[in-house]
Design a protein around this motif. Structure first.
Motif, PDB file in Angstrom:
ATOM      1  N   ARG A 691       0.827  -1.199   0.000  1.00 18.56           N
ATOM      2  CA  ARG A 691       0.000   0.000   0.000  1.00 18.56           C
ATOM      3  C   ARG A 691       0.870   1.261   0.000  1.00 18.56           C
ATOM      4  O   ARG A 691       0.554   2.243  -0.672  1.00 18.56           O
ATOM      5  N   LEU A 694       2.368   1.828  -3.555  1.00 19.05           N
ATOM      6  CA  LEU A 694       1.381   2.329  -4.511  1.00 19.05           C
ATOM      7  C   LEU A 694       1.063   3.793  -4.258  1.00 19.05           C
ATOM      8  O   LEU A 694       0.833   4.565  -5.194  1.00 19.05           O
ATOM      9  N   LEU A 699      -0.689   5.313  -7.450  1.00 17.40           N
ATOM     10  CA  LEU A 699      -1.510   4.225  -7.982  1.00 17.40           C
ATOM     11  C   LEU A 699      -2.512   3.760  -6.924  1.00 17.40           C
ATOM     12  O   LEU A 699      -2.701   2.566  -6.672  1.00 17.40           O
ATOM     13  N   ASP A 700      -3.174   4.719  -6.267  1.00 13.43           N
ATOM     14  CA  ASP A 700      -4.126   4.361  -5.217  1.00 13.43           C
ATOM     15  C   ASP A 700      -5.316   3.578  -5.756  1.00 13.43           C
ATOM     16  O   ASP A 700      -5.954   2.828  -4.995  1.00 13.43           O
ATOM     17  N   THR A 703      -4.943  -0.134  -5.168  1.00 10.43           N
ATOM     18  CA  THR A 703      -4.582  -0.577  -3.815  1.00 10.43           C
ATOM     19  C   THR A 703      -5.380  -1.792  -3.383  1.00 10.43           C
ATOM     20  O   THR A 703      -4.810  -2.781  -2.880  1.00 10.43           O
ATOM     21  N   ARG A 731       7.125  -1.079 -11.464  1.00  6.29           N
ATOM     22  CA  ARG A 731       6.229  -0.203 -12.201  1.00  6.29           C
ATOM     23  C   ARG A 731       6.837   0.063 -13.583  1.00  6.29           C
ATOM     24  O   ARG A 731       7.849   0.739 -13.724  1.00  6.29           O
ATOM     25  N   LEU A 735       1.857  -3.019 -13.795  1.00  3.62           N
ATOM     26  CA  LEU A 735       2.320  -3.215 -12.421  1.00  3.62           C
ATOM     27  C   LEU A 735       2.524  -4.707 -12.211  1.00  3.62           C
ATOM     28  O   LEU A 735       1.584  -5.489 -12.305  1.00  3.62           O
TER      29      LEU A 735
END
Length: 791
Positions: A691, A694, A699-700, A703, A731, A735
């Motif tokens: 988390r 990200l 890149l939320d 998640t 990345r 991903l």
């Protein structure tokens, strides 16, 4: 001089002109009354006082002059050998000697130099010339020379011939007169062919007779026959030079037009049968090519293009263009002509019905014997037909031209058979080479790839060179290039087996030196003489490092971003197949923007240069190409083309394989890497670390999916692992998540039952991930999955 009583060279008494009452000829000699209708030239003398020729071996007593035993003849005394003055006068004195009456006569120089010899004899040590014998045999076979005994006048040969031992009558003596016989009557009728030998001028036909015309016709026929033989020889050589179908058909058209015909149409079966194949279905002929003499002499080349574009063939072929497709009716007139194999004239009954079926009802050809329809029969079956046409203003074909057309058709059909078989072999070779080499190269993250392959020659389309790029776990890629000895079908088959073995070993993620060791064992299992060279390299875009192992292959070259090219120092090693040797691997830097060139020895070695000279030339070529683009590296595809341009006309002794890799790498900021202990709390720790990464990469949106999938994969690893596990996020354009452990068993996707407490983790990964997989490593395994980047 006393003559032999049976000698055919006896002299006869001259007949005075006054006794015969006939006018003298130009030389004062009186013709014999029995031959007054037509003077007959003796075989040893041309008519009208022409040049004499040697006596012929075939001359017999029937043509000999009358001797002492002839009634009403008086023998003249033998003349002396003559003085030197007479010998100097030579032949001119013999031709001006008086031929009448018994007066004083002059002897020819030739006669004065060669005394009379016994019957059928030759002077001691004087061989008979083969040219004279051949002339005699030829004269005996010509019209007018019957029973091999042409008439003689006994005159000696001129200075251009050797004496054959049959001296003739001296100058001033009467030539022998023929007796009343069938031969004399035939001679009087004009059937004698006057043929000179010894390179003299052509004879003049006798006045009032047809013998000269017959001789001319015979000579013309002989010349035409020789011309036909020469034409057939030249045409068949031109046809035989072709190796593919178009070359052979083109050779037939160019050889026959305009020498043999004014226009030609070549039909071939569609499709052409290959080898012993038995065609199924109706026989269809397709117009393959046409050719004609240009109507306008200023027309450029005057040749017709390949089908299907077909110009007008008039006036040789009228009524519009010929049909391009013809379905042969079973039992029809065209089928009967094709079955007969022999060429036929266009005005024959069979051809008159077959040509409209072949060319179309709207097409007409010249009338008379100006069209020849020749079937093309190969080794086993008829494969087409050729139509030879002459214009109405040209002479028609002759019967002997059918034999010429048959020869042309036979050689063309056999050539087409050869071309079809060759085409099938080329297709097999191309397919084999295509399947042995990769159709397309993968494009893994952090590296760009390009490749080239050139066969050794057009006639050797397969070889033992190969290249490959194999994706490995962790965005790594294995780069392989190899060369099996030879460039034949056997070499290609061995290359295919070694390439498959290398792919299998690479999937196990073995070190490069271990891969070469197993390839060496595989080559020894294939045979004792199975030798190959190979270079195996593994590039890691995250570490920006490359590990290289070599087995007797030329060293790779590295082109740096600034334009400097260098030869990498790697241990040479022994070729694959030697056995009992160890291979060594080296680890080198692979900076971003650098280009690695892997190649086979066909690129740098030839009869004109050795390997190291070629490697130095390749290095200089790379440096010169990089200078053209300045600080930026040159584009990869044009760089490969530029490298191949260094090959000259005499440098293609072997096939060439080239593999270029442009290192781009993965920036450290795009990589997150952790070691985790195998315990129960590890799954929660892995979710928190993912988390945070990200969030750092913005890149939320991913998640929730990443936390769920990471938790499932890490839980499976912790359950069986004994050593710390690894978690890595990368990345790139996607991903990628990788989880590694020390357990070699690969997980398998299965359908869990409703009562099962577990077994659903990989099912969730399979449903939610873009791709996923598991790779066995030398230290365990890696389970990975990929998620698409949010738009």
């Amino acid at each position: 001089m006393t003559e032999h009583p049976t000698s055919p060279n006896r002299r006869q008494a001259a007949t005075p002109a006054a006794a015969s009452g006939l006018p003298e000829d130009a030389h004062g000699a009186v013709p014999d009354p029995r031959t007054a209708v037509r003077r007959t030239a003796a075989p040893g003398q041309e008519p009208d006082g022409g040049r004499p020729r040697p006596a012929l071996p075939g001359d017999g007593p029937s043509a000999a002059p009358a001797g002492d035993d002839a009634p009403g003849r008086d023998e003249e005394p033998a003349a002396p050998r003559g003085s030197a003055r007479a010998r100097r006068r030579g032949r001119g004195a013999a031709e001006t000697a008086p031929r009448g009456g018994g007066g004083t006569e002059r002897r020819s120089a030739a006669h004065s130099e060669h005394p009379a010899q016994p019957e059928h004899g030759t002077p001691e040590g004087e061989p008979v010339w083969d040219a004279d014998r051949n002339a005699a045999r030829g004269a005996a076979r010509r019209p007018g020379a019957r029973d091999g005994s042409p008439e003689r006048d006994g005159r000696t040969p001129d200075a251009g011939h050797r004496d054959t031992g049959r001296p003739g009558a001296a100058a001033g003596e009467h030539p022998a007169q023929p007796v009343e016989s069938a031969d004399a009557v035939a001679t009087a009728a004009g059937e004698v062919a006057y043929t000179g030998t010894g390179g003299g001028m052509p004879p003049v036909p006798p006045a009032g007779g047809t013998g000269g015309a017959g001789a001319a016709e015979t000579a013309a026929a002989r010349d035409r026959g020789g011309d036909r033989l020469r034409f057939v020889g030249a045409a068949t050589r031109r046809i035989a030079r072709g190796i593919d179908l178009d070359e052979i058909v083109l050779g037939l058209c160019r050889a026959t037009v305009p020498t043999f015909a004014d226009a030609i149409l070549v039909y071939l079966r569609d499709p052409l049968p290959v080898g012993d194949e038995r065609p199924v279905g109706p026989v269809v002929l397709r117009l393959r090519r046409t050719d004609r003499i240009p109507l306008d002499p200023d027309t450029d080349s005057g040749r017709l293009p390949l089908m299907p574009s077909q110009p007008d063939l008039s006036p040789a072929v009228g009524g519009g263009p010929a049909a391009e497709l013809c379905e042969v009716e079973a039992g029809g007139p065209l089928a009967e002509v094709l079955r007969g194999v022999r060429p036929v004239f266009g005005d024959s009954l069979a051809a008159r019905a077959a040509l409209p079926e072949l060319l179309g009802d709207s097409t007409s050809v010249a009338t008379g014997q100006r069209t020849v329809l020749a079937p093309l029969r190969g080794r086993r079956r008829v494969i087409g037909a050729a139509v030879f046409v002459r214009r109405p203003d040209r002479p028609p074909f002759e019967p002997d031209d059918l034999l010429v057309a048959a020869q042309l058709a036979t050689h063309t059909a056999l050539g087409v058979d050869k071309a079809v078989l060759y085409g099938r072999e080329v297709y097999i070779a191309d397919e084999l080479q295509r399947t042995m080499l990769p159709d397309s190269l993968p494009q893994p993250t952090g590296v760009r790839l390009a490749s080239r392959y050139l066969p050794a020659a057009e006639t050797a389309r397969v070889g033992g060179d190969w290249y490959d790029a194999i994706p490995l776990p962790g965005n790594r890629v294995a780069l392989v290039v190899g060369d099996v000895m030879g460039h034949s079908m056997t070499s290609a088959a061995i290359m295919g087996q070694l390439r498959t073995t290398a792919q299998t070993l690479a999937g196990l993620d073995l070190p490069p030196q271990e891969v070469l060791h197993h390839l060496d064992e595989q080559a020894q299992r294939l045979g004792t003489d199975r030798m190959a060279t190979c270079l195996y390299a593994v590039y890691d875009p995250v570490a920006h490092r490359i590990v290289v192992a070599n087995a007797g292959h030329p060293p790779p070259l590295l082109l740096h971003r600034g334009g400097r090219a260098e030869v990498l120092r790697v241990p040479p090693g022994a070729p694959i197949g030697v056995g009992g040797v160890d291979f060594e691997a080296v680890e080198l830097d692979a900076p971003a923007g650098a280009t690695l060139m892997l190649y086979t020895d066909g690129l740098v070695e030839s009869r004109m240069r050795d390997v190291w000279t070629g490697i130095e030339q390749l290095r200089e070529r790379l440096t010169a190409t990089a200078r053209l683009t300045g600080p930026n590296p040159p584009p990869l595809e044009p760089l490969c083309d530029e490298v191949l341009d260094m090959l000259g006309p005499g440098d293609r002794d072997d096939d060439v394989a080239l593999l270029a890799a442009r290192f781009e790498g993965i920036a450290p900021s795009d990589v997150a890497y952790w070691f985790l202990d195998p315990k129960a709390q590890t799954a929660g720790q892995a979710r928190r670390l993912a988390r945070r990464a990200l969030a750092r990469w913005d890149l939320d949106d991913l998640t929730d999916a990443v936390e769920l999938l990471v938790s499932e994969v890490v839980t499976n690893a912790v359950r069986y692992a004994e050593r710390p596990i690894t978690l890595r996020l990368l990345r790139t354009d996607v991903l990628r998540c990788e989880v590694g452990d020390d357990v070699p068993q690969l997980p398998r996707l299965r359908q869990a039952r409703p009562s099962d407490e577990g077994g659903r983790g990989l099912y969730l990964v399979n449903r939610m991930a873009r791709r996923w997989g598991a790779t066995r490593l030398s230290t365990g395994k890696v389970v990975w999955f990929e998620l698409a980047m949010p738009s």
